[in-house]
Design an enzyme around this catalytic site. Sequence first.
Site, PDB file in Angstrom:
ATOM      1  N   GLU A   1      -6.110  10.483 -14.133  1.00  9.58           N
ATOM      2  CA  GLU A   1      -6.421  10.610 -12.696  1.00  9.58           C
ATOM      3  C   GLU A   1      -5.504  11.640 -12.030  1.00  9.58           C
ATOM      4  O   GLU A   1      -5.947  12.423 -11.196  1.00  9.58           O
ATOM      5  CB  GLU A   1      -6.310   9.238 -12.000  1.00  9.58           C
ATOM      6  CG  GLU A   1      -6.668   9.300 -10.527  1.00  9.58           C
ATOM      7  CD  GLU A   1      -7.565   8.183 -10.032  1.00  9.58           C
ATOM      8  OE1 GLU A   1      -7.929   7.280 -10.807  1.00  9.58           O
ATOM      9  OE2 GLU A   1      -7.930   8.226  -8.842  1.00  9.58           O
TER      10      GLU A   1
ATOM     11  N   GLU B   1       0.831  -1.207   0.000  1.00  6.02           N
ATOM     12  CA  GLU B   1       0.000   0.000   0.000  1.00  6.02           C
ATOM     13  C   GLU B   1       0.866   1.258   0.000  1.00  6.02           C
ATOM     14  O   GLU B   1       1.806   1.370   0.796  1.00  6.02           O
ATOM     15  CB  GLU B   1      -0.887  -0.019   1.245  1.00  6.02           C
ATOM     16  CG  GLU B   1      -2.312   0.353   0.963  1.00  6.02           C
ATOM     17  CD  GLU B   1      -3.022  -0.614   0.006  1.00  6.02           C
ATOM     18  OE1 GLU B   1      -3.167  -0.243  -1.180  1.00  6.02           O
ATOM     19  OE2 GLU B   1      -3.422  -1.698   0.431  1.00  6.02           O
ATOM     20  N   HIS B   2       0.544   2.169  -0.911  1.00  2.00           N
ATOM     21  CA  HIS B   2       1.263   3.435  -1.115  1.00  2.00           C
ATOM     22  C   HIS B   2       2.696   3.198  -1.611  1.00  2.00           C
ATOM     23  O   HIS B   2       3.509   4.109  -1.600  1.00  2.00           O
ATOM     24  CB  HIS B   2       1.263   4.303   0.154  1.00  2.00           C
ATOM     25  CG  HIS B   2      -0.084   4.911   0.439  1.00  2.00           C
ATOM     26  ND1 HIS B   2      -0.388   6.217   0.150  1.00  2.00           N
ATOM     27  CD2 HIS B   2      -1.211   4.371   0.958  1.00  2.00           C
ATOM     28  CE1 HIS B   2      -1.655   6.461   0.498  1.00  2.00           C
ATOM     29  NE2 HIS B   2      -2.172   5.354   0.989  1.00  2.00           N
ATOM     30  N   THR B   3       2.973   1.978  -2.010  1.00  2.00           N
ATOM     31  CA  THR B   3       4.297   1.686  -2.564  1.00  2.00           C
ATOM     32  C   THR B   3       4.354   2.038  -4.052  1.00  2.00           C
ATOM     33  O   THR B   3       5.441   2.216  -4.591  1.00  2.00           O
ATOM     34  CB  THR B   3       4.633   0.189  -2.393  1.00  2.00           C
ATOM     35  OG1 THR B   3       3.483  -0.574  -2.759  1.00  2.00           O
ATOM     36  CG2 THR B   3       5.008  -0.122  -0.952  1.00  2.00           C
ATOM     37  N   ASP B   4       3.198   2.146  -4.698  1.00  2.00           N
ATOM     38  CA  ASP B   4       3.225   2.317  -6.169  1.00  2.00           C
ATOM     39  C   ASP B   4       3.874   3.634  -6.583  1.00  2.00           C
ATOM     40  O   ASP B   4       4.764   3.651  -7.419  1.00  2.00           O
ATOM     41  CB  ASP B   4       1.837   2.130  -6.811  1.00  2.00           C
ATOM     42  CG  ASP B   4       0.763   3.095  -6.349  1.00  2.00           C
ATOM     43  OD1 ASP B   4       0.948   3.770  -5.320  1.00  2.00           O
ATOM     44  OD2 ASP B   4      -0.284   3.164  -7.037  1.00  2.00           O
TER      45      ASP B   4
ATOM     46  N   SER C   1     -13.150   2.182  -7.710  1.00  2.00           N
ATOM     47  CA  SER C   1     -14.210   2.451  -8.683  1.00  2.00           C
ATOM     48  C   SER C   1     -13.730   3.449  -9.725  1.00  2.00           C
ATOM     49  O   SER C   1     -14.183   3.427 -10.866  1.00  2.00           O
ATOM     50  CB  SER C   1     -15.454   2.983  -7.971  1.00  2.00           C
ATOM     51  OG  SER C   1     -15.211   4.251  -7.391  1.00  2.00           O
TER      52      SER C   1
ATOM     53  N   ASP D   1      -3.901   0.791  -9.386  1.00  2.00           N
ATOM     54  CA  ASP D   1      -5.304   0.494  -9.670  1.00  2.00           C
ATOM     55  C   ASP D   1      -5.516   0.198 -11.150  1.00  2.00           C
ATOM     56  O   ASP D   1      -6.212  -0.753 -11.531  1.00  2.00           O
ATOM     57  CB  ASP D   1      -6.188   1.683  -9.279  1.00  2.00           C
ATOM     58  CG  ASP D   1      -6.042   2.048  -7.813  1.00  2.00           C
ATOM     59  OD1 ASP D   1      -5.463   1.246  -7.059  1.00  2.00           O
ATOM     60  OD2 ASP D   1      -6.503   3.141  -7.431  1.00  2.00           O
TER      61      ASP D   1
ATOM     62  N   GLY E   1     -12.393   2.026  -1.416  1.00  2.00           N
ATOM     63  CA  GLY E   1     -11.035   1.507  -1.488  1.00  2.00           C
ATOM     64  C   GLY E   1     -10.894   0.376  -2.488  1.00  2.00           C
ATOM     65  O   GLY E   1      -9.903  -0.349  -2.484  1.00  2.00           O
TER      66      GLY E   1
HETATM   67  P1  ADP Z   1     -12.329   4.625  -5.194  1.00  2.00           P
HETATM   68  O1  ADP Z   1     -11.590   4.627  -6.493  1.00  2.00           O
HETATM   69  O2  ADP Z   1     -11.536   4.000  -4.098  1.00  2.00           O
HETATM   70  O3  ADP Z   1     -13.680   4.017  -5.292  1.00  2.00           O
HETATM   71  P2  ADP Z   1     -12.194   7.460  -5.609  1.00  2.00           P
HETATM   72  O4  ADP Z   1     -12.416   8.630  -4.710  1.00  2.00           O
HETATM   73  O5  ADP Z   1     -10.885   7.344  -6.266  1.00  2.00           O
HETATM   74  O6  ADP Z   1     -12.543   6.145  -4.771  1.00  2.00           O
HETATM   75  O7  ADP Z   1     -13.296   7.443  -6.748  1.00  2.00           O
HETATM   76  C1  ADP Z   1     -14.678   7.540  -6.392  1.00  2.00           C
HETATM   77  C2  ADP Z   1     -15.341   8.543  -7.311  1.00  2.00           C
HETATM   78  O8  ADP Z   1     -15.515   7.974  -8.617  1.00  2.00           O
HETATM   79  C3  ADP Z   1     -16.762   8.928  -6.892  1.00  2.00           C
HETATM   80  O9  ADP Z   1     -16.758   9.971  -5.952  1.00  2.00           O
HETATM   81  C4  ADP Z   1     -17.383   9.365  -8.206  1.00  2.00           C
HETATM   82  O10 ADP Z   1     -16.982  10.676  -8.550  1.00  2.00           O
HETATM   83  C5  ADP Z   1     -16.730   8.407  -9.192  1.00  2.00           C
HETATM   84  N1  ADP Z   1     -17.590   7.236  -9.419  1.00  2.00           N
HETATM   85  C6  ADP Z   1     -17.357   5.955  -9.052  1.00  2.00           C
HETATM   86  N2  ADP Z   1     -18.365   5.128  -9.455  1.00  2.00           N
HETATM   87  C7  ADP Z   1     -19.261   5.910 -10.105  1.00  2.00           C
HETATM   88  C8  ADP Z   1     -20.525   5.677 -10.755  1.00  2.00           C
HETATM   89  N3  ADP Z   1     -21.054   4.449 -10.832  1.00  2.00           N
HETATM   90  N4  ADP Z   1     -21.150   6.748 -11.306  1.00  2.00           N
HETATM   91  C9  ADP Z   1     -20.621   7.988 -11.239  1.00  2.00           C
HETATM   92  N5  ADP Z   1     -19.441   8.265 -10.657  1.00  2.00           N
HETATM   93  C10 ADP Z   1     -18.769   7.259 -10.083  1.00  2.00           C
HETATM   94 MG    MG Z   2      -9.785   5.685  -6.821  1.00  2.00          MG
END
Ligand code: ADP
Ligand code: MG
Length: 419
Positions: A196, A56-59, A163, A208, A160
């Site tokens: 990103e 974690e955080h190594t990337d 997404s 990721d 985490g």
């Molecule tokens: P993680 O990647 O750990 O889930 P992040 O903060 O990096 O958290 O990314 C989450 C963000 O991605 C959300 O706040 C939103 O802006 C966007 N997101 C994720 N899934 C969706 C979705 N199904 N529809 C719209 N936006 C999304």
């Molecule tokens: Mg993210």
Amino acid sequence: MTSEDDAGASTTAGPASGAAPGGGDLERITGAFAGLFGSAPDGVWAAPGRVNLIGEHTDYNEGFVLPFALEHRARVAVALRPNGPARLRAASLQGADPAGTGQAATTGRITEADLGHLVPAAVEPWARYVAGIIWALQQRGHEVPGMDILLDSDVPPGAGLSSSAAIECAVALAVDELLGTGIPRGELVLVCQRAENDFVGAPTGILDQSAALLGTAGHALFLDCRSRDARQVPLDLAQLGLALLVIDTRVAHAHESGGYRDLVAACRRGAATLGVHALRDVGPARLPEAQRLLDPDTFRRVRHIVTENQRVLDTVATLDADGPQAIGPLLNASHASMRDDFGISCDELDAAVDAAQRAGALGARMTGGGFGGSAIALVAAADAATVAESVRGRFATEGYLAPEIFSVRPGPGAHRVDR
Ligand code: ADP
Ligand code: MG
């Protein structure tokens, strides 16, 4: 577009409730796309979320990570509009604030962006993960026409499980294939990272996006974030009577906020003081010297990165030699390091890890960037229900929101789903 290639990706549900992957099907996204944009999409692509087994955080310190792709994934239906205005029209079936509502809306709301002048401020926050890919492709010199994109994701946002990279990678693969740019997956990782880092504004590494684009079913991805060399490490938990639980604490984090940035800065400061390009270049033997040279806070951050890199190497060696049942102590040590040295855990994550360990998990740790999100627990499959119940009981006693707990296994990386 009638077949769904991945019906077998339904949940490995285990003892758990909620968050079953594969929730939306192909008909749902293509039907919703036609309803919103007035025609069929050119195709549908999917990219997975991920859990990081360790590292974690190594990337962004050019070190080692060991993630795997989840069966939860983001799907995007995409149609190019080469003869229309150079605009992006985008919508999400989860709405613009999926973490806030926790509800999947049945229809999306279209947001638009001018591809001639893509700037983050002019794009809704969620759609920056989409527009950022187009921007990053433009930065590489590609001409990108107008297009419509509908997103449907069952990767819980802010948990985490990445997404954000799931969205980026699904869009990147879709646009790459539709435009015929033929960018190799290893390069697409960098396109997504650039989106990103420089468009969304989250200074993350390649972990990721690599998991989402390079992961394969039944394997974890051992990745050297400096050379970008990757090796698929077999991880068939079920065959060994094991399960990996994800415990989503439902404490949402946001990586574009300050905490993550401060950690990146501390790591850079540590590397500069120690005279190396990145903390990857500092081995455990230099820790006493680091302690003399650095202020106590920076030293603890550095110690986490240095020991975590070593733990990833040890985990891969242990997997090769003894199998996953032997990696528990490394997971536990990783959590302690993130809690005590890197300072990225929180009460809910600590409670999840502690309750899982007490209930007989072989090992447990928080996973992902921290400040909330999810923990993982490696358990004997026969103990999975007991461990999950224990964690739920602990959360109830502490007065925390009820966690989502589900078991996961390594799924496929990003791919087209409508052929
Ligand atoms: P993680 O990647 O750990 O889930 P992040 O903060 O990096 O958290 O990314 C989450 C963000 O991605 C959300 O706040 C939103 O802006 C966007 N997101 C994720 N899934 C969706 C979705 N199904 N529809 C719209 N936006 C999304
Ligand atoms: Mg993210």
